[in-house]
Design a protein around this motif. Sequence first.
Motif, PDB file in Angstrom:
ATOM      1  N   ARG A 328       0.828  -1.208   0.000  1.00  0.00           N
ATOM      2  CA  ARG A 328       0.000   0.000   0.000  1.00  0.00           C
ATOM      3  C   ARG A 328       0.862   1.257   0.000  1.00  0.00           C
ATOM      4  O   ARG A 328       0.583   2.224  -0.721  1.00  0.00           O
ATOM      5  N   LYS A 329       1.908   1.240   0.788  1.00  0.00           N
ATOM      6  CA  LYS A 329       2.784   2.404   0.910  1.00  0.00           C
ATOM      7  C   LYS A 329       3.429   2.760  -0.423  1.00  0.00           C
ATOM      8  O   LYS A 329       3.649   3.945  -0.726  1.00  0.00           O
ATOM      9  N   LYS A 330       3.719   1.755  -1.241  1.00  0.00           N
ATOM     10  CA  LYS A 330       4.435   1.983  -2.495  1.00  0.00           C
ATOM     11  C   LYS A 330       3.528   2.397  -3.652  1.00  0.00           C
ATOM     12  O   LYS A 330       4.004   2.849  -4.690  1.00  0.00           O
ATOM     13  N   ILE A 331       2.215   2.216  -3.508  1.00  0.00           N
ATOM     14  CA  ILE A 331       1.280   2.555  -4.588  1.00  0.00           C
ATOM     15  C   ILE A 331       1.147   4.066  -4.693  1.00  0.00           C
ATOM     16  O   ILE A 331       0.966   4.764  -3.694  1.00  0.00           O
ATOM     17  N   GLY A 332       1.220   4.572  -5.923  1.00  0.00           N
ATOM     18  CA  GLY A 332       1.138   6.013  -6.127  1.00  0.00           C
ATOM     19  C   GLY A 332      -0.272   6.539  -6.266  1.00  0.00           C
ATOM     20  O   GLY A 332      -0.581   7.649  -5.818  1.00  0.00           O
ATOM     21  N   ASN A 333      -1.155   5.763  -6.872  1.00  0.00           N
ATOM     22  CA  ASN A 333      -2.521   6.213  -7.118  1.00  0.00           C
ATOM     23  C   ASN A 333      -3.355   6.100  -5.842  1.00  0.00           C
ATOM     24  O   ASN A 333      -3.476   5.020  -5.258  1.00  0.00           O
ATOM     25  N   ALA A 334      -3.962   7.205  -5.431  1.00  0.00           N
ATOM     26  CA  ALA A 334      -4.670   7.238  -4.149  1.00  0.00           C
ATOM     27  C   ALA A 334      -5.870   6.289  -4.125  1.00  0.00           C
ATOM     28  O   ALA A 334      -6.122   5.621  -3.115  1.00  0.00           O
ATOM     29  N   SER A 335      -6.621   6.231  -5.226  1.00  0.00           N
ATOM     30  CA  SER A 335      -7.812   5.373  -5.227  1.00  0.00           C
ATOM     31  C   SER A 335      -7.427   3.898  -5.193  1.00  0.00           C
ATOM     32  O   SER A 335      -8.100   3.083  -4.548  1.00  0.00           O
TER      33      SER A 335
END
Length: 342
Positions: A328-335
């Motif tokens: 989760r921390k590495k994902i760039g897209n907020a949605s």
Amino acid sequence: MNPRIHNALTRCLHAIALDNTFGYSPSAEQKAQLDALAVEIQPLIDALAAEPYAGKGLGCGYLGHRGYRTPWAGMMYQLRGNRSGDSLSWKDRIEVLFDTAGLDASEMLAWTLQVDDDILRDHLLLHIAADLAIEGEMARVEQEITPRLRPDMAHRADRVLLMEYARRGDVDNFLRKHKKSEQRKERHTLLDARELLVEQVAARQGLDAALRLCEETKGFGDSYRETAMRTYAATVNVAAMRAWIAAHATLFASTPGLEEELLVKAYAKGPRPDGIDSNDGSDPFDELFARVDALDKSLRHGAARLRDALLLDLGMAVGPGARRLLCRKKIGNASIKRELDG
């Protein structure tokens, strides 16, 4: 046949005939008359929806996107409380009544030929065609349904057969129908059907058979090879997928990110060997996470970044805990990130 269903079908035919008489621009009074007929039949539809289903389980309508048909429960959900007297609603009621009663093709055809509207009759004929195709009665579709369709609708019966052949992974019959299709007019349907065929061949006959199909058949190319690989990846574990990739390295030279996509799919969807332990090195999560994290952020997966999509898949696969939070921390897209909340 259940007398209630017989009565309801008779009412539907009467409503369609009346609607056809009114024409394309019925008056407010005529619309009210049709709506009143819908109100009269609605209690039966609601009652049937509440009773145990005893139909054939084949769905309603003809074979659409990826061979999809609306299931009986979905049709009933749409129709419950529907008091509209428009023509398509009557067609939907007839289809769900056919399915509820478990009528065979001959029985449905006898009712359908009484429909006093060319367009609705064709739709119902295609519903029958789909039932026959799913039951393996392909010849009856060509003999009993296609000749009864209007000339500009006859190709729709072939489309039903094409999609069912794709669903079955029946390459020879699929290609026979495919050659007769109007490539421009039916472009999107053919793209859909070809992809489904490749998936089914990969699932039923193995990846090598699907790749041979892509290599040897006109109209199938690189994108379909990737479809075959993705289907295969969902059926094997990471070790098997990694071995296959190593043996076919040349296929990945010009497709950055595809290796990682296949390995993550195998991890998320494929079988997990017994005895995997995140503490003894047998779980490949750390390796996959590092590879995905290192992907070029410009690579796309539909509307999203491939990297974000694969991190989401990894996070969903490992379940709640520290590793999911790491993804989760590495994902760039907020949605997309929010998909891993909780």
